[in-house]
Motif scaffolding. Structure first.
Motif, short mmCIF file in Angstrom:
data_model
loop_
_atom_site.label_atom_id
_atom_site.label_comp_id
_atom_site.label_asym_id
_atom_site.label_seq_id
_atom_site.Cartn_x
_atom_site.Cartn_y
_atom_site.Cartn_z
N THR A 41 45.92 67.67 44.91
CA THR A 41 45.54 68.98 44.36
C THR A 41 46.71 69.95 44.42
O THR A 41 47.00 70.66 43.44
CB THR A 41 44.35 69.57 45.15
OG1 THR A 41 43.22 68.68 45.03
CG2 THR A 41 43.96 70.94 44.60
N GLU A 42 47.42 69.96 45.54
CA GLU A 42 48.58 70.85 45.69
C GLU A 42 49.70 70.42 44.76
O GLU A 42 50.44 71.26 44.24
CB GLU A 42 49.03 70.84 47.15
CG GLU A 42 48.02 71.49 48.08
CD GLU A 42 48.26 71.17 49.54
OE1 GLU A 42 47.82 71.94 50.39
OE2 GLU A 42 48.88 70.12 49.83
N ASN A 76 43.03 78.19 36.97
CA ASN A 76 43.50 77.16 36.04
C ASN A 76 43.55 75.76 36.67
O ASN A 76 43.54 74.75 35.97
CB ASN A 76 44.88 77.52 35.50
CG ASN A 76 44.85 78.72 34.58
OD1 ASN A 76 43.80 79.05 34.02
ND2 ASN A 76 45.97 79.39 34.41
N ASN A 77 43.63 75.72 38.00
CA ASN A 77 43.71 74.43 38.69
C ASN A 77 42.45 74.09 39.47
O ASN A 77 42.43 73.12 40.23
CB ASN A 77 44.92 74.42 39.62
CG ASN A 77 46.24 74.41 38.86
OD1 ASN A 77 46.68 73.38 38.40
ND2 ASN A 77 46.87 75.58 38.75
N PHE A 78 41.41 74.92 39.31
CA PHE A 78 40.11 74.67 39.94
C PHE A 78 40.20 74.56 41.46
O PHE A 78 39.61 73.68 42.08
CB PHE A 78 39.47 73.40 39.35
CG PHE A 78 39.39 73.38 37.85
CD1 PHE A 78 38.41 74.10 37.19
CD2 PHE A 78 40.32 72.67 37.10
CE1 PHE A 78 38.34 74.11 35.81
CE2 PHE A 78 40.25 72.65 35.72
CZ PHE A 78 39.26 73.39 35.06
N VAL A 79 40.99 75.48 42.04
CA VAL A 79 41.13 75.52 43.49
C VAL A 79 40.94 76.95 43.97
O VAL A 79 40.88 77.88 43.16
CB VAL A 79 42.52 75.00 43.95
CG1 VAL A 79 42.72 73.56 43.53
CG2 VAL A 79 43.63 75.89 43.39
N SER A 80 40.87 77.13 45.25
CA SER A 80 40.77 78.47 45.82
C SER A 80 42.17 79.04 46.04
O SER A 80 43.16 78.29 46.10
CB SER A 80 40.01 78.43 47.15
OG SER A 80 40.75 77.67 48.10
N ARG A 94 47.94 77.62 51.43
CA ARG A 94 48.30 76.51 52.31
C ARG A 94 49.50 75.73 51.76
O ARG A 94 50.34 75.25 52.53
CB ARG A 94 47.10 75.57 52.50
CG ARG A 94 46.03 76.11 53.42
CD ARG A 94 45.04 75.03 53.82
NE ARG A 94 44.22 74.62 52.69
CZ ARG A 94 43.07 75.20 52.35
NH1 ARG A 94 42.62 76.23 53.04
NH2 ARG A 94 42.37 74.74 51.32
N LEU A 95 49.58 75.63 50.44
CA LEU A 95 50.75 75.00 49.82
C LEU A 95 52.02 75.76 50.17
O LEU A 95 53.05 75.16 50.47
CB LEU A 95 50.57 74.94 48.30
CG LEU A 95 51.79 74.49 47.48
CD1 LEU A 95 52.21 73.08 47.87
CD2 LEU A 95 51.49 74.57 45.99
N LEU A 127 54.98 60.70 45.79
CA LEU A 127 53.89 61.08 44.90
C LEU A 127 54.14 60.56 43.50
O LEU A 127 53.23 60.22 42.78
CB LEU A 127 53.77 62.62 44.87
CG LEU A 127 53.19 63.24 46.14
CD1 LEU A 127 53.34 64.75 46.08
CD2 LEU A 127 51.73 62.88 46.29
N ASP A 128 55.41 60.49 43.12
CA ASP A 128 55.77 59.97 41.81
C ASP A 128 56.83 58.91 42.03
O ASP A 128 57.99 59.22 42.25
CB ASP A 128 56.29 61.10 40.92
CG ASP A 128 56.57 60.62 39.49
OD1 ASP A 128 56.51 61.45 38.60
OD2 ASP A 128 56.85 59.43 39.28
N VAL A 129 56.42 57.67 42.02
CA VAL A 129 57.32 56.57 42.37
C VAL A 129 58.53 56.52 41.44
O VAL A 129 59.63 56.16 41.83
CB VAL A 129 56.55 55.24 42.34
CG1 VAL A 129 57.50 54.07 42.59
CG2 VAL A 129 55.44 55.23 43.37
#
Length: 263
Positions: free
Chosen positions: A20-21, A46-50, A56-57, A233-235
């Protein structure tokens, strides 16, 4: 250019951020041109988060808040643009980027070193008559490097063959008194099985990993942490310096060992 910025940011945090982050970070970089007017509420919606998730990110990135995050991203983006405008070759861009990530991770690794753990490791290396060394995947290459470096100076070390029959492993285990385990994630099933058996046989276990909270970390008597991602996260694109750091750490242990036996 935005991909370069993403690589640079990810290289400093490894996989400490969740999916999510990661999506939020992608969105912020995508809005880099109008980032200063892009509010935290807009980003959250836009990212459906709080908004607290975005906060926290910021903490994970070592920043005080959303405003500093926007400034940091914008500043890093402008630095990359300036570098490109100076006609720096793509090879040098990548090299400088990797150098920056390497320096940051090296500093973090040194800062997190527990000198008591390192000193105990050196003492165990001195007292051990035979050392088992274990690793899987790329970590097996690092384990092989450790094994050969210590064999060269006359230390009896044996690289565990994960594919060998169990009987061979048990026979070698009976002749050993120390096990060094290399695992970036600390969750490899092959590594955990071998380490669990060695632990039951009474061997001291030293884990070199970037995940102190892993199952391997729970089995180990000593954890030597290497700062870096446990899994990219992105190989395809994410830069991780864990492997390079681990090799350098092997050389550090060798140097400290040589100094200790010369005393």
């Amino acid at each position: 250019m935005k991909r370069l910025l993403l690589n640079k940011v990810l290289g400093t945090v490894g996989d400490s951020i969740n999916d999510t982050e990661y999506a939020v970070l992608l969105d912020l970089i995508d809005h880099i041109d109008d980032l200063q007017t892009y509010s935290i509420r807009e980003a959250a919606k836009n990212n459906f988060v709080s908004t607290s998730s975005i906060s926290r990110l910021c903490v994970k990135l070592g920043l005080s808040g959303y405003s500093e995050l926007k400034f940091h991203l914008k500043n890093q983006y402008e630095i990359l643009q300036s570098t490109r405008s100076q006609n720096t070759s793509s090879i040098k861009q990548s090299a400088h980027q990797l150098k920056g990530v390497f320096q940051q991770n090296f500093t973090k690794t040194i800062e997190t070193i527990d000198e008591n753990c390192v000193n105990q490791t050196i003492q165990w290396l001195k007292k051990s008559s035979r050392i088992m060394v274990c690793g899987s995947g790329i970590s097996e290459i690092i384990a092989s490097y450790f094994t050969q470096r210590f064999q060269i100076i006359g230390k009896e070390a044996w690289l565990v063959d994960l594919s060998a029959p169990g009987g061979i492993y048990i026979n070698h285990l009976a002749k050993s008194d120390l096990m060094i385990v290399f695992s970036r994630s600390g969750e490899s099933s092959y590594i955990l099985k071998k380490t669990t058996i060695a632990k039951r046989q009474g061997l001291n276990i030293i884990a070199v990993t970037s995940n102190k909270e892993s199952q391997l970390g729970q089995l180990a008597d000593i954890i030597l942490p290497i700062h870096g991602s446990t899994e990219p996260l992105d190989v395809s694109y994410n830069i991780t310096t864990y492997n390079s750091m681990a090799i350098l750490f092997v050389d550090l242990l060798l140097q400290l060992y040589m100094e200790a036996i010369d005393v």
